[in-house]
Design an enzyme around this catalytic site. Structure first.
Site, PDB file in Angstrom:
ATOM      1  N   ASP A  83       3.264   8.382  -2.073  1.00 12.09           N
ATOM      2  CA  ASP A  83       2.143   7.478  -1.800  1.00 12.09           C
ATOM      3  C   ASP A  83       0.816   8.097  -2.245  1.00 12.09           C
ATOM      4  O   ASP A  83      -0.199   7.397  -2.339  1.00 12.09           O
ATOM      5  CB  ASP A  83       2.060   7.196  -0.287  1.00 12.09           C
ATOM      6  CG  ASP A  83       2.601   5.813   0.073  1.00 12.09           C
ATOM      7  OD1 ASP A  83       2.693   4.968  -0.833  1.00 12.09           O
ATOM      8  OD2 ASP A  83       2.904   5.596   1.257  1.00 12.09           O
ATOM      9  N   LYS A  87      10.703  -2.691  -0.646  1.00 12.06           N
ATOM     10  CA  LYS A  87      10.812  -1.399  -1.333  1.00 12.06           C
ATOM     11  C   LYS A  87      12.285  -1.020  -1.513  1.00 12.06           C
ATOM     12  O   LYS A  87      12.686  -0.527  -2.561  1.00 12.06           O
ATOM     13  CB  LYS A  87      10.050  -0.314  -0.543  1.00 12.06           C
ATOM     14  CG  LYS A  87       8.541  -0.437  -0.731  1.00 12.06           C
ATOM     15  CD  LYS A  87       7.728   0.375   0.254  1.00 12.06           C
ATOM     16  CE  LYS A  87       6.238   0.036   0.121  1.00 12.06           C
ATOM     17  NZ  LYS A  87       5.397   0.561   1.190  1.00 12.06           N
ATOM     18  N   GLN A 132       5.400   4.398   6.467  1.00 12.71           N
ATOM     19  CA  GLN A 132       4.707   3.115   6.384  1.00 12.71           C
ATOM     20  C   GLN A 132       3.588   3.049   7.423  1.00 12.71           C
ATOM     21  O   GLN A 132       3.822   3.271   8.607  1.00 12.71           O
ATOM     22  CB  GLN A 132       5.724   1.976   6.601  1.00 12.71           C
ATOM     23  CG  GLN A 132       5.164   0.601   6.423  1.00 12.71           C
ATOM     24  CD  GLN A 132       4.738   0.292   4.976  1.00 12.71           C
ATOM     25  OE1 GLN A 132       5.443   0.602   4.030  1.00 12.71           O
ATOM     26  NE2 GLN A 132       3.560  -0.286   4.829  1.00 12.71           N
TER      27      GLN A 132
END
Ligand code: NDP
Length: 295
Positions: free
Chosen positions: A119, A52, A96
């Site tokens: 997200d 990322k 994450q």
């Protein structure tokens, strides 16, 4: 058979994002900034976050990785989330997953400011998705929709089976495919671990989205001739030489002989997920700066 090449499609999206970011900077905006919170030393999570960061650099986004020890308490992580929520220099951030067992993932997700939840996991954004309102759509299902759109796969009136009902892939995927949009307007079946006779649902489906996490659980001969197959699964298996390789939830060799279109693993859904996360970050930055969002 058409290979749905997520790698080249995501490359195209990255170029579009890079152009948008250059334009934003030329208009006097700062570069959109994505932060990633990484707790502990899970190898797969570290890899994802490293990708990322690299992706951000390539398209001109700022990125920050916040590495925290496995031993961090839930309170400390919540305090970090609060800090990021209030940090004007950060447009979007992700925590994450998975998190260590002593931390309640739902509590952390609930604490993220919906405006920075790139997200698309927090309840407000999930609710907005269900209502068809502007939101951040979870990157994997959003990336799949983008792939279908760019390859002009006809989904209207088709029967789509989604294998898996997780909050981040299966459930939002089913919602998106059933909405009155293009792509969308499909008749959707959601299958899960309690589904009886899974084969019969797959055999009658024009579109199969497999998001289970079981290597090659869908044999090629289940695929209806001409169907579109989207393989979300990422399964690491050990080869004879001791090295690992990635395979999907669908038995690719057999399925590709019957499918009309199919995503490979790797190189299908994975790269699209990454590209869409970058796009969501640019959108977050534009919304916060009050400038027009990229089309
Ligand atoms: P989860 O483990 O959260 O969900 C798996 C789903 O599969 C559950 O709904 C489960 O049912 C269902 N399931 C389990 N066994 C069966 C079975 N035998 N038959 C039918 N359904 C079954 O996984 P995720 O949704 O997070 O991820 C799924 C896969 O996608 C994984 O391989 C993951 O690595 C991959 N992935 C890939 C991404 C990408 O970018 N390419 C991004 C995110 C995930 P139940 O609800 O009943 O338990």
């Amino acid at each position: 058979m058409q290979l749905l090449d997520g790698k080249s499609c995501s490359e195209q999206i990255r170029q579009e994002i890079a152009k948008t970011v250059s334009q934003l900077k030329a208009d006097g905006q700062r570069a959109p900034h994505l932060a990633a919170v990484l707790v502990g030393n899970d190898g797969a999570s570290q890899n994802y976050v490293a990708f990322k960061v690299k992706d951000c650099e390539e398209v001109g986004l700022e990125s920050t990785t916040i590495r925290l020890e496995d031993s961090i308490t839930e309170q400390e992580l919540l305090a970090k989330v609060d800090e990021l929520n209030k940090d004007d220099a950060i447009d979007g951030f992700i925590v994450q997953l998975p998190l260590p067992k002593h931390i309640d993932e739902n509590k952390i997700i609930l604490a993220i400011d919906p405006a920075k939840d790139v997200d698309g996991f927090c309840p407000e954004n999930v609710g907005r998705l269900n209502l068809g309102l502007p939101t951040f759509i979870s990157a994997t299902p959003n990336g799949i929709m983008e792939l279908l759109r760019r390859y002009e796969i006809d989904t209207e009136g088709k029967h789509c089976v989604v294998l898996g009902r997780s909050n981040i892939v299966g459930t939002p995927m089913a919602v998106l495919m059933s909405r009155n949009t293009n792509p969308g307007n499909a008749t959707v079946t959601i299958a899960h671990s309690r589904t009886k006779d899974l084969a019969s649902f797959v055999r009658q489906s024009d579109i199969v989205v497999a998001a289970v996490g079981r290597p090659q659980m869908v044999p090629g001969d289940w695929i209806k001739p001409g169907a579109t197959v989207i393989d979300v699964g990422i399964n690491r298996i050990e080869k004879e030489d001791g090295k690992t390789k990635l395979i999907g939830d669908v038995e690719f060799e057999g399925a590709s002989k019957r499918a009309g279109a199919i995503t490979p693993v790797p190189g299908g859904v994975g790269p699209m997920t990454m590209a869409v996360l970058l796009a969501n970050t640019v959108t977050a930055a534009c919304r916060q700066a009050g400038v027009d969002e990229p089309a």
